[in-house]
Design a protein around this motif. Sequence first.
Motif, short mmCIF file in Angstrom:
data_model
loop_
_atom_site.label_atom_id
_atom_site.label_comp_id
_atom_site.label_asym_id
_atom_site.label_seq_id
_atom_site.Cartn_x
_atom_site.Cartn_y
_atom_site.Cartn_z
N LEU A 114 0.83 -1.21 0.00
CA LEU A 114 0.00 0.00 0.00
C LEU A 114 0.87 1.26 0.00
O LEU A 114 0.56 2.24 -0.69
CB LEU A 114 -0.94 0.00 1.21
N MET A 115 1.94 1.23 0.77
CA MET A 115 2.84 2.38 0.81
C MET A 115 3.50 2.59 -0.56
O MET A 115 3.61 3.73 -1.03
CB MET A 115 3.89 2.21 1.90
N GLN A 116 3.89 1.50 -1.19
CA GLN A 116 4.49 1.58 -2.53
C GLN A 116 3.50 2.21 -3.50
O GLN A 116 3.84 3.11 -4.27
CB GLN A 116 4.89 0.17 -3.00
N ALA A 117 2.26 1.73 -3.46
CA ALA A 117 1.24 2.25 -4.38
C ALA A 117 0.91 3.70 -4.08
O ALA A 117 0.74 4.52 -5.00
CB ALA A 117 -0.02 1.39 -4.28
N GLY A 118 0.81 4.05 -2.79
CA GLY A 118 0.44 5.42 -2.42
C GLY A 118 1.55 6.42 -2.64
O GLY A 118 1.33 7.49 -3.21
N LEU A 119 2.75 6.08 -2.18
CA LEU A 119 3.85 7.03 -2.24
C LEU A 119 4.46 7.12 -3.63
O LEU A 119 4.71 8.22 -4.13
CB LEU A 119 4.93 6.66 -1.21
N TRP B 44 -0.70 8.75 5.28
CA TRP B 44 -1.13 8.27 6.58
C TRP B 44 -2.44 8.89 7.04
O TRP B 44 -3.09 8.37 7.94
CB TRP B 44 -0.03 8.49 7.62
N ARG B 45 -2.87 9.97 6.42
CA ARG B 45 -4.18 10.55 6.75
C ARG B 45 -5.33 9.78 6.09
O ARG B 45 -6.46 9.89 6.52
CB ARG B 45 -4.24 12.01 6.29
N LEU B 46 -5.02 9.03 5.05
CA LEU B 46 -6.06 8.28 4.34
C LEU B 46 -6.46 7.03 5.11
O LEU B 46 -5.65 6.39 5.76
CB LEU B 46 -5.54 7.84 2.96
N SER B 47 -7.74 6.69 4.99
CA SER B 47 -8.17 5.38 5.48
C SER B 47 -7.83 4.35 4.41
O SER B 47 -7.64 4.72 3.24
CB SER B 47 -9.68 5.38 5.75
N PRO B 48 -7.74 3.08 4.77
CA PRO B 48 -7.50 2.06 3.74
C PRO B 48 -8.53 2.11 2.61
O PRO B 48 -8.18 1.94 1.44
CB PRO B 48 -7.56 0.74 4.51
N LEU B 49 -9.79 2.37 2.94
CA LEU B 49 -10.83 2.46 1.91
C LEU B 49 -10.57 3.64 0.97
O LEU B 49 -10.69 3.51 -0.25
CB LEU B 49 -12.22 2.58 2.54
N GLU B 50 -10.19 4.79 1.52
CA GLU B 50 -9.90 5.95 0.67
C GLU B 50 -8.73 5.66 -0.27
O GLU B 50 -8.76 6.02 -1.44
CB GLU B 50 -9.57 7.17 1.54
N LEU B 51 -7.72 4.97 0.25
CA LEU B 51 -6.58 4.61 -0.59
C LEU B 51 -7.01 3.65 -1.70
O LEU B 51 -6.61 3.80 -2.85
CB LEU B 51 -5.46 4.00 0.25
N ARG B 52 -7.85 2.68 -1.37
CA ARG B 52 -8.34 1.74 -2.37
C ARG B 52 -9.13 2.47 -3.46
O ARG B 52 -9.01 2.16 -4.64
CB ARG B 52 -9.21 0.66 -1.73
N ILE B 53 -9.93 3.45 -3.07
CA ILE B 53 -10.69 4.23 -4.05
C ILE B 53 -9.74 5.00 -4.96
O ILE B 53 -9.90 5.01 -6.18
CB ILE B 53 -11.69 5.18 -3.35
N GLY C 271 -8.30 2.89 -7.51
CA GLY C 271 -9.25 2.33 -8.46
C GLY C 271 -9.72 0.93 -8.11
O GLY C 271 -10.38 0.28 -8.91
N ALA C 272 -9.40 0.47 -6.90
CA ALA C 272 -9.80 -0.88 -6.50
C ALA C 272 -11.28 -0.93 -6.12
O ALA C 272 -11.90 -1.98 -6.21
CB ALA C 272 -8.94 -1.36 -5.33
N GLU C 273 -11.83 0.15 -5.65
CA GLU C 273 -13.25 0.21 -5.29
C GLU C 273 -13.98 0.89 -6.44
O GLU C 273 -13.67 2.01 -6.82
CB GLU C 273 -13.46 1.03 -4.01
N THR C 274 -14.93 0.19 -7.01
CA THR C 274 -15.66 0.75 -8.13
C THR C 274 -17.01 1.26 -7.66
O THR C 274 -17.63 0.69 -6.77
CB THR C 274 -15.87 -0.29 -9.24
N LEU C 275 -17.43 2.33 -8.26
CA LEU C 275 -18.72 2.90 -7.97
C LEU C 275 -19.74 2.31 -8.93
O LEU C 275 -19.40 1.63 -9.89
CB LEU C 275 -18.67 4.42 -8.12
#
Length: 95
Positions: A10-15, A26-35, A38-42
Amino acid sequence: MSRCLDWPGLMQAGLKGLGLLPADFWRLSPLELRIMLGAETLAPALTRARLDELARAFPDVKQEGPAHGADRNAGRPDRGAGGDADGHGRGGDRL
């Protein structure tokens, strides 16, 4: 049962992938990072074909009489411009 998060991934993908600063990551929730990744689709956008399908399934029908809620003051005395049932205005008569 607990699920472990792949923090290094997750750090690799985010940073690196998203270019986030560590504080922002670190301010993001795991769900926000997934969104963000593009892992969470609407829900898909409503297409014209789907709208037509819904219109056929749930057609507008003209109801006899007033529409729901349109005549909600039926049976109540006429209060005019904000007065009471006897026609008296609020706050007294002013010239």
